[in-house]
Design an enzyme around this catalytic site. Structure first.
Site, short mmCIF file in Angstrom:
data_model
loop_
_atom_site.label_atom_id
_atom_site.label_comp_id
_atom_site.label_asym_id
_atom_site.label_seq_id
_atom_site.Cartn_x
_atom_site.Cartn_y
_atom_site.Cartn_z
N HIS A 233 0.80 -1.18 -0.04
CA HIS A 233 0.04 0.02 -0.07
C HIS A 233 0.92 1.18 -0.01
O HIS A 233 0.37 2.05 -0.55
CB HIS A 233 -1.33 -0.04 1.08
CG HIS A 233 -2.27 -1.08 0.71
ND1 HIS A 233 -2.06 -2.27 1.35
CD2 HIS A 233 -3.18 -1.04 0.08
CE1 HIS A 233 -3.27 -2.87 0.60
NE2 HIS A 233 -3.86 -2.13 -0.09
N CYS B 162 -9.77 -1.40 -11.40
CA CYS B 162 -9.16 -0.47 -10.61
C CYS B 162 -7.85 -0.90 -10.13
O CYS B 162 -7.26 -0.21 -9.25
CB CYS B 162 -10.06 0.00 -9.57
SG CYS B 162 -10.49 -1.32 -8.45
N ASN C 151 -4.67 -6.13 -7.99
CA ASN C 151 -3.51 -6.25 -7.06
C ASN C 151 -4.01 -7.73 -6.24
O ASN C 151 -3.01 -8.76 -6.41
CB ASN C 151 -3.43 -5.29 -6.17
CG ASN C 151 -3.24 -3.99 -6.94
OD1 ASN C 151 -2.71 -3.96 -8.07
ND2 ASN C 151 -3.62 -2.96 -6.54
N ARG D 61 -15.24 2.78 -1.82
CA ARG D 61 -15.12 1.38 -1.33
C ARG D 61 -15.02 1.25 0.33
O ARG D 61 -14.26 2.29 0.69
CB ARG D 61 -13.58 0.88 -1.91
CG ARG D 61 -13.40 -0.58 -1.24
CD ARG D 61 -12.09 -1.09 -1.76
NE ARG D 61 -10.83 -0.42 -1.16
CZ ARG D 61 -9.65 -1.03 -1.40
NH1 ARG D 61 -9.46 -1.60 -2.61
NH2 ARG D 61 -8.65 -0.26 -0.80
N ARG E 87 1.61 -10.28 -2.69
CA ARG E 87 1.73 -9.16 -3.45
C ARG E 87 2.97 -8.14 -2.71
O ARG E 87 3.42 -7.40 -3.39
CB ARG E 87 0.52 -8.17 -3.37
CG ARG E 87 -0.15 -7.80 -2.34
CD ARG E 87 -1.42 -7.43 -2.27
NE ARG E 87 -1.51 -5.77 -2.37
CZ ARG E 87 -2.71 -5.20 -2.72
NH1 ARG E 87 -3.77 -5.79 -2.53
NH2 ARG E 87 -2.55 -3.94 -2.97
C1 PEP Z 1 -6.65 -4.48 -5.64
O1 PEP Z 1 -6.44 -5.51 -4.90
O2 PEP Z 1 -6.49 -4.35 -6.92
C2 PEP Z 1 -7.26 -3.16 -5.44
C3 PEP Z 1 -7.57 -2.38 -5.99
O3 PEP Z 1 -7.26 -2.97 -3.96
P1 PEP Z 1 -6.00 -2.54 -2.91
O4 PEP Z 1 -4.75 -2.35 -3.55
O5 PEP Z 1 -6.25 -1.42 -2.06
O6 PEP Z 1 -6.00 -3.96 -1.91
MG MG Z 2 -7.40 -5.05 -2.93
#
Ligand code: PEP
Ligand code: MG
Length: 752
Positions: free
Chosen positions: A362, A677, A629, A511, A640
């Site tokens: 993040h 997204c 992601n 969200r 990730r």
């Molecule tokens: C994702 O997982 O692709 C997403 C948009 O949410 P975040 O990156 O905030 O987990």
């Molecule tokens: Mg996510």
């Protein structure tokens, strides 16, 4: 009286008398260390070290003996920034003989670089006739004197215009993965560096010890409070989790109270140093030891100690943590959380390099949102850099490749090349700016909606700056992470209302809170989890703590105040979870007036299991937004946040393309809009491929909107769709189909 204390007391007297100190300093050090020779070399323009004073070598060598940085033992100490302790210096491969010094009789040599704020200003040496290894106390004394000498040489340098000294050592290169694209050149700021104190010597060691003890008490009290604040959260969970939290915190407290390092600081104060200088001295020594320790556990303990040294300096009132950084500064950190990154952003950093951290963490997402170039996985850089060293951060993503490079102390020519590239970039971006007011569409006229991913009010200006069509992902947890706590309903409603006000007629997808995993609020760690990314996070917390989720939903409805409202839930794994969350929203919607003009409720697609529940899901949702992601991390079972896995699995691969294709087809049949997204949508090549699959609503950080728009404007979509179909048909089990897609794009002059 101990040697250092007597020596420092004499130096203090000498300086108080205002005498020209270098020759006297050399004489004093030689006498106190029982060395036949003590010499001081000062850095002169052109990276030359000149003998400035000596006790024991021929006096007429002063001002004549000169060594280049890197030449001889003295030059080597300056170039490496490390002390050299040599029983037989003349047989060392680097030894450079200078007949005018008359140093033939002296076998052993201890050479200590004189450094200040990360720059080398000279070298201090002692020599003895008998071959001997100088012991740790002697090295310590000479390093303390070097610290004092640094102030004298800096003052002299300022007078004779010799400049700021030699920046560290030789150029070094550190590969890493691109966390956020871009280029930066500037001085580095090492996260957690202890800054050099202003006052070095104390007149009254007893009073100074009192100050130190007071500060130690304050630091320990502060730690107790910090630990007490952390423990209740752990105590709500029983058994091993609580025990382990307590053990970790207790271990830290033990390190804080460890009499060893505090005794060393107190000894240095008794020796005549100011409390700040003593902490600085011990911290510098710890850093040196840290460079040599291989054992990862011990390294962490030493890192804890360094962190504590920073706290102790803060308690002494000498810390300038919140001050702005130099323009263009590049932050070096071991690892960074999203909230820390925000702090540093407020202080003005222009780039970030982390030893750990991967593109989907993040902090990385936030760096992209803020437009700060960032590189992760640059192992070892913290130990090689000093505050103020110059660095180039090259996080340019060539055709989606994620290899970044940090060049520490770059060569002049290299720096010039990068400066030119940065200028060219600004020129290219100025060209892109012309695209801002043009609609996003492919060359053949297919409309694409480019939306923004945001999480902070300060990013809302990007709506107008980029010409985005709306907000495709508002990450509500980011603002809470930034402030370090969950906001109450009126505070949340105020933030969401500001977002809707700024968006005007443009759509916004909110969200709900996506906490947990790597997004932790202080004191909210949910006990020990083997696998936090797949643990108690996100909507799972919301459904288990419905009061928390309902407060957020109420705030969203209040903010809408009769306007249209779109809400989506993260980490949905079953249709039942979606229905439970939707029921909470509908229950709140009945209570809040005015009701929204239209309420759209959707889901993120991040957990692959949803793909096998599409018929039911698509009947219930108003829209779907793909979070690539998390989707990729669960699809490939590849965390990730693990740097070693960054780039290992590709979105441009048969399984992912098949999944997206299937989703597009099914959603179209059910007339449910789908957007993407996840961060993959921000990379031009991936964005182009998604459009090729029929995904024509893409949400991304502000920095990506114009580059993606530029690429799409040159895309012949019907031709590309045929190529994409052929590439997929003939993939034959390939792990990635990136290569043929890149080649096609290049052949067609697309800016990838
Ligand atoms: C994702 O997982 O692709 C997403 C948009 O949410 P975040 O990156 O905030 O987990
Ligand atoms: Mg996510």
């Amino acid at each position: 009286m101990s040697t250092p204390r007597r020596l420092l007391a004499r130096l203090r007297d000498l300086m108080a008398r205002g005498e020209a100190p270098l020759p006297q300093l050399a004489r004093l050090v030689a006498a106190e260390l029982v060395s036949e020779v003590c010499s001081i070399y000062a850095l002169k323009p052109g990276d030359i070290l000149e003998l400035a004073a000596t006790e024991g070598l021929h006096a007429d060598a002063v001002g004549r003996t000169r060594l280049r940085v890197g030449e001889g033992i003295v030059g080597l100490a300056a170039a490496t920034g490390n002390a050299l302790n040599l029983p037989d210096a003349q047989n060392h491969p680097a030894f450079a003989y200078r007949p005018e010094t008359g140093e033939e009789p002296f076998a052993s040599m201890l050479a200590v670089p004189v450094r200040r704020a990360g720059r080398t200003l000279g070298v201090l040496t002692v020599q003895n006739r008998t071959p001997r290894h100088y012991d740790a106390d002697e090295v310590d004394v000479l390093e303390t004197v070097a610290m004092l000498l640094a102030e004298l040489l800096a003052a002299a340098g300022a007078e004779d215009g010799a400049g700021e000294g030699l920046a560290g050592t030789l150029p070094r290169r550190f590969p890493g993965s691109v966390l956020a694209p871009g280029l930066a050149i500037g001085p580095v700021v090492v996260h957690g560096t202890v800054h050099a104190p202003r006052r070095l010597l104390a007149d009254d060691p007893v009073a100074e010890l009192g100050r130190l003890n007071h500060a130690v008490d304050a630091m320990q009290h502060g730690l107790d409070e910090l630990i007490a604040a952390g423990l209740p959260a752990a105590e709500t969970h029983d058994g091993p989790a609580a025990a382990e939290s307590r053990e970790i915190l207790d271990a830290y407290r033990l390190v804080a109270a460890d009499s060893g390092w505090l005794r060393r600081v107190a000894d240095a104060v008794r020796g005549g140093l100011s409390a700040e200088a003593a902490v600085h001295r011990v911290a510098a020594d710890l850093r040196d030891r840290m460079r040599r320790v291989v054992d990862p556990y011990l390294r962490e303990r030493l890192a804890d100690l360094e962190d504590l040294a920073g706290r102790l300096l803060a308690a002494l009132g000498g810390d300038g943590e919140a001050a702005p950084v130099a323009p263009g500064a590049i932050l070096l950190a071991r690892r960074l959380g999203p909230a820390e990154l925000l702090d540093w952003h407020a202080r003005g950093i222009a780039g970030v390099v982390a030893e750990e951290g991967s593109p989907s963490s993040h902090a990385a997402i936030l760096a992209r949102a803020l437009g700060i170039p960032a590189i992760g996985g640059a192992r070892g850089i913290m130990e090689s850099a000093e505050d103020g060293d110059e660095a180039i951060l090259d996080a340019e993503e060539a055709a989606g490749a994620s290899h970044g490079l940090v060049i520490l102390r770059p060569e002049h020519d290299v720096k010039q090349v990068y400066q030119r590239v940065i200028e060219e970039h600004s020129a290219r971006q100025a060209g892109w700016a012309a695209l801002r007011d043009r609609p996003a569409e492919t060359r053949d006229g297919t409309k694409v909606r480019l939306m923004l991913n945001v999480g902070l009010a300060l990013e809302l200006t990007q709506l107008d700056a980029t010409g985005a069509e709306g907000i495709g992902l508002f990450r509500t947890e980011i603002a809470m992470l930034a402030r370090g706590a969950i906001a109450d309903v009126p505070q949340q409603a105020a933030v969401y209302a500001r977002v809707l006000d700024a968006a005007g007629d443009r759509p916004v997808l909110f969200r709900t809170l996506d906490l947990g995993g790597d997004k932790l609020l202080p004191g909210t760690r949910p006990g020990y989890e083997e696998n936090p990314a797949m643990g108690w996070r996100s909507l799972r917390i919301g459904l288990d703590r419905p009061a928390l989720l309902r407060r957020q939903l109420r705030a969203l409805l209040l903010a809408a105040g009769g306007r249209k409202l779109s809400v989506m839930f993260p980490m949905v794994a079953t249709v039942a979870e979606f229905r439970a969350a939707r029921a909470l929203l509908l229950a709140e919607a009945v209570r809040v007036r005015p009701a929204p003009e239209r309420l759209e409720i959707g889901t993120m697609l991040e957990v692959p299991a949803l793909m096998w529940q599409l018929p039911e899901l698509l009947r219930d949702v108003d829209f779907v937004s793909v979070g690539t992601n998390d989707l990729l991390q669960f699809l490939f079972a590849a965390d990730r946040g693990t740097p070693a896995l960054a780039g290992r699995y590709d979105l441009l691969s048969p399984p992912v393309l098949d999944l997206l294709d299937e989703l597009v087809v099914r959603a179209a049949e059910a007339s449910v809009p789908v957007s993407v997204c996840g961060d993959a949508a921000s990379r031009p090549l991936e964005a182009m491929t998604m459009v090729g699959l029929g995904l024509t609503t893409l949400s991304m950080p502000a920095s990506a909107i114009l580059p993606v728009k530029a690429l799409l404007s040159g895309l012949d979509l019907p031709a590309f769709r045929q190529v994409l179909a052929a590439v997929r048909r003939t993939a034959g089990g390939a792990a990635s189909v990136r290569e043929p897609i890149v080649s096609w794009a290049r052949e067609h002059g697309l800016p990838v």
